[in-house]
Enzyme design. Structure first.
Site, PDB file in Angstrom:
ATOM      1  N   HIS A 112      29.554  73.203  34.028  1.00 24.94           N
ATOM      2  CA  HIS A 112      29.596  73.101  32.559  1.00 24.94           C
ATOM      3  C   HIS A 112      31.032  72.790  32.146  1.00 24.94           C
ATOM      4  O   HIS A 112      31.560  71.727  32.448  1.00 24.94           O
ATOM      5  CB  HIS A 112      29.070  74.397  31.952  1.00 24.94           C
ATOM      6  CG  HIS A 112      28.829  74.354  30.475  1.00 24.94           C
ATOM      7  ND1 HIS A 112      28.809  73.184  29.739  1.00 24.94           N
ATOM      8  CD2 HIS A 112      28.593  75.340  29.560  1.00 24.94           C
ATOM      9  CE1 HIS A 112      28.562  73.447  28.469  1.00 24.94           C
ATOM     10  NE2 HIS A 112      28.444  74.757  28.324  1.00 24.94           N
ATOM     11  N   HIS A 119      25.046  62.823  33.182  1.00 24.87           N
ATOM     12  CA  HIS A 119      24.850  63.858  32.175  1.00 24.87           C
ATOM     13  C   HIS A 119      23.372  64.200  32.118  1.00 24.87           C
ATOM     14  O   HIS A 119      22.516  63.352  32.390  1.00 24.87           O
ATOM     15  CB  HIS A 119      25.343  63.375  30.797  1.00 24.87           C
ATOM     16  CG  HIS A 119      25.408  64.448  29.776  1.00 24.87           C
ATOM     17  ND1 HIS A 119      24.339  64.761  28.977  1.00 24.87           N
ATOM     18  CD2 HIS A 119      26.408  65.307  29.436  1.00 24.87           C
ATOM     19  CE1 HIS A 119      24.679  65.757  28.163  1.00 24.87           C
ATOM     20  NE2 HIS A 119      25.920  66.105  28.422  1.00 24.87           N
ATOM     21  N   ASP A 161      33.828  64.601  30.140  1.00 23.64           N
ATOM     22  CA  ASP A 161      34.811  65.210  31.043  1.00 23.64           C
ATOM     23  C   ASP A 161      35.616  64.158  31.804  1.00 23.64           C
ATOM     24  O   ASP A 161      36.746  64.431  32.224  1.00 23.64           O
ATOM     25  CB  ASP A 161      34.103  66.125  32.050  1.00 23.64           C
ATOM     26  CG  ASP A 161      33.466  67.320  31.377  1.00 23.64           C
ATOM     27  OD1 ASP A 161      34.146  67.944  30.546  1.00 23.64           O
ATOM     28  OD2 ASP A 161      32.307  67.632  31.681  1.00 23.64           O
TER      29      ASP A 161
END
Length: 444
Positions: free
Chosen positions: A270, A321, A380
């Site tokens: 996460h 994702h 990210d």
């Protein structure tokens, strides 16, 4: 004995993967197509990644909406006006609409008033027995703040809102001061504690609190502010926000709920993923000699997927994702702006490496893996590079995610409380066989 007990625990915990298919268990609360199991309703955030055509899911470029407003429009709005946007994003998520200029000024003042810690808190809580992990210290700090709150267990909307605004304002202090304590006590670095400035935005205060000379450029503050906005909310189903809903549904206090969300966000699957991206690229830069060679980069990426390189996890961090397949809108926005920061920092060569890896990773994953949907860079992928260019220590990357996401957690906690939902308790099917009890003397 511990090793033997560990093996016993592992053996007794193993479940045959075929049984998940047999009993139609939605592992991760997602079906085989990647579509999430509907567990709630929300007006706060919407993650859009596909349309239904002829009863089939058709992937399309991802979109993210905060209270119905496209994040692309939101970020373009405040960046065009060359001002910070995180504070108005907090307001939007909590109260459902964008503030007027006057209301935003009042709201910024309220946050500035809350942007302090109780007397002696830094000395007694943060500086004593500092852990080596900022996320753990952040969670400990949040739980400690419970003791300073005279109405800690009051779950009325007004009180929870007060607690939420205080925590939103205090998170940068808790995170940065925790990092400073770690640097001082575990690495023998100088201990420098700055007080926050009322006239600064959240992003400006982070840079001011962190840097010994408190210096930063307008572009640095602008890009960090943008990153905070993009991380502030991602629907009710992401792991830490769902954790907030689950824990809040039990009727617990705000500090316990936020601490639980922090525990979720810490995980490398996460919020901890941005750290892994930076570490992976450090390894890429060390092992790929020619950053312009597609073949050399693809060869390394193939090794990553085959568990032959970096941490041997078989993952290319920052790629893929749970919801987005064609594109992650947050990555698209961040990529466009981090190029300007790379130019300002003289790191265009490194930015080009990131861009090239993003493109080639999609090809390698398609070649190496049978996947049910497309794969693209997630937020990210570029946020790690942005934080690297801002000279933010790796230890603060996930805590900065928390500084942002607590805005969304707070909105979802209030939504859970207002709608008085049942305690969240999904079903688990037991597959254990019945056994007879054996007396102690008869056991072998």
């Amino acid at each position: 004995m511990l090793k033997e007990l560990s093996q016993m625990a592992e053996k007794s915990s193993y479940i045959n993967p075929e049984l998940y298919t047999k009993y139609e268990v939605k592992r991760g609360l997602r079906d085989i197509t990647g579509k999430g199991v509907l567990t709630g309703l929300t007006e706060i955030g919407e993650v859009h990644s596909y349309i239904i055509c002829d009863n089939e899911m058709v992937p399309e470029p991802g979109q993210l909406f905060y209270r119905g407003i496209d994040v692309a429009d939101l970020t373009n709005g405040f960046m065009t006006e060359e001002r910070a946007g995180f504070e108005e994003t907090i307001y939007l998520l909590l109260f459902g609409s964008l503030p007027t200029k006057e209301r935003l000024t009042e709201f910024n003042k309220l946050l500035a008033d809350y942007r302090s810690l109780p007397k002696s808190f830094v000395r007694d809580i943060i500086m004593k027995a500092p852990s080596k992990d900022v996320m753990n210290m952040l969670a400990r700090g949040v739980l400690a703040l419970y003791s300073y709150d005279k109405n800690a267990d009051d779950t009325s909307v007004e009180n929870v809102l007060r607690q939420s605004l205080m925590l939103i304002a205090q998170f940068p202090l808790l995170a940065v001061y925790s990092y400073q304590a770690i640097s001082h006590y575990h690495r023998n670095q100088s201990l420098i504690i700055h007080s926050p400035k009322a006239e600064y935005s959240t992003a400006e205060n982070i840079l001011h609190l962190l840097r010994p000379d408190s210096a930063f450029t307008p572009l640095e503050a602008q890009i960090l502010d943008l990153a905070l906005v993009l991380h502030a909310e991602h629907g009710g189903g992401n792991n830490s926000t769902f954790t907030t809903h689950v824990v809040s549904s039990a009727g617990t206090d705000t500090y316990s709920a936020v601490a639980a969300a922090l525990g979720s966000l810490k995980g490398p699957k996460h919020g901890g993923a941005n750290v892994k991206v930076v570490q992976m690229f450090d390894d890429i830069k060390e092992n790929v000699k020619n950053w312009e060679s597609d073949d050399e980069i693809k060869a390394y990426l193939t090794k990553l997927l085959r568990k032959e390189a970096f941490d041997k996890s078989g993952l290319i961090y920052g790629m893929g994702h749970a919801v987005y397949s064609v594109s992650d809108p947050r990555a698209e926005i961040l990529r466009a702006h981090c190029q300007s920061l790379a130019h300002d920092k003289g790191l265009e060569h490194e930015f080009n490496l990131y861009h090239k890896v993003e493109k080639l990773a999609q090809e390698v994953i398609q070649e190496e893996r049978k996947i049910y949907k497309g794969v693209s860079a997630n937020v990210d992928f570029y946020s790690g590079f942005v934080y690297h260019m801002l000279n933010l220590p790796k230890e603060l990357l996930t805590p900065i995610f928390a500084i942002s996401r607590i805005a969304g957690w707070s909105a979802h906690r209030i939504e859970e409380i207002v709608n008085r939902g049942k305690i969240i308790r999904p079903a688990y099917k037991s597959i254990s066989k019945r056994k007879d009890y054996i007396s102690l003397e008869s056991r072998k």
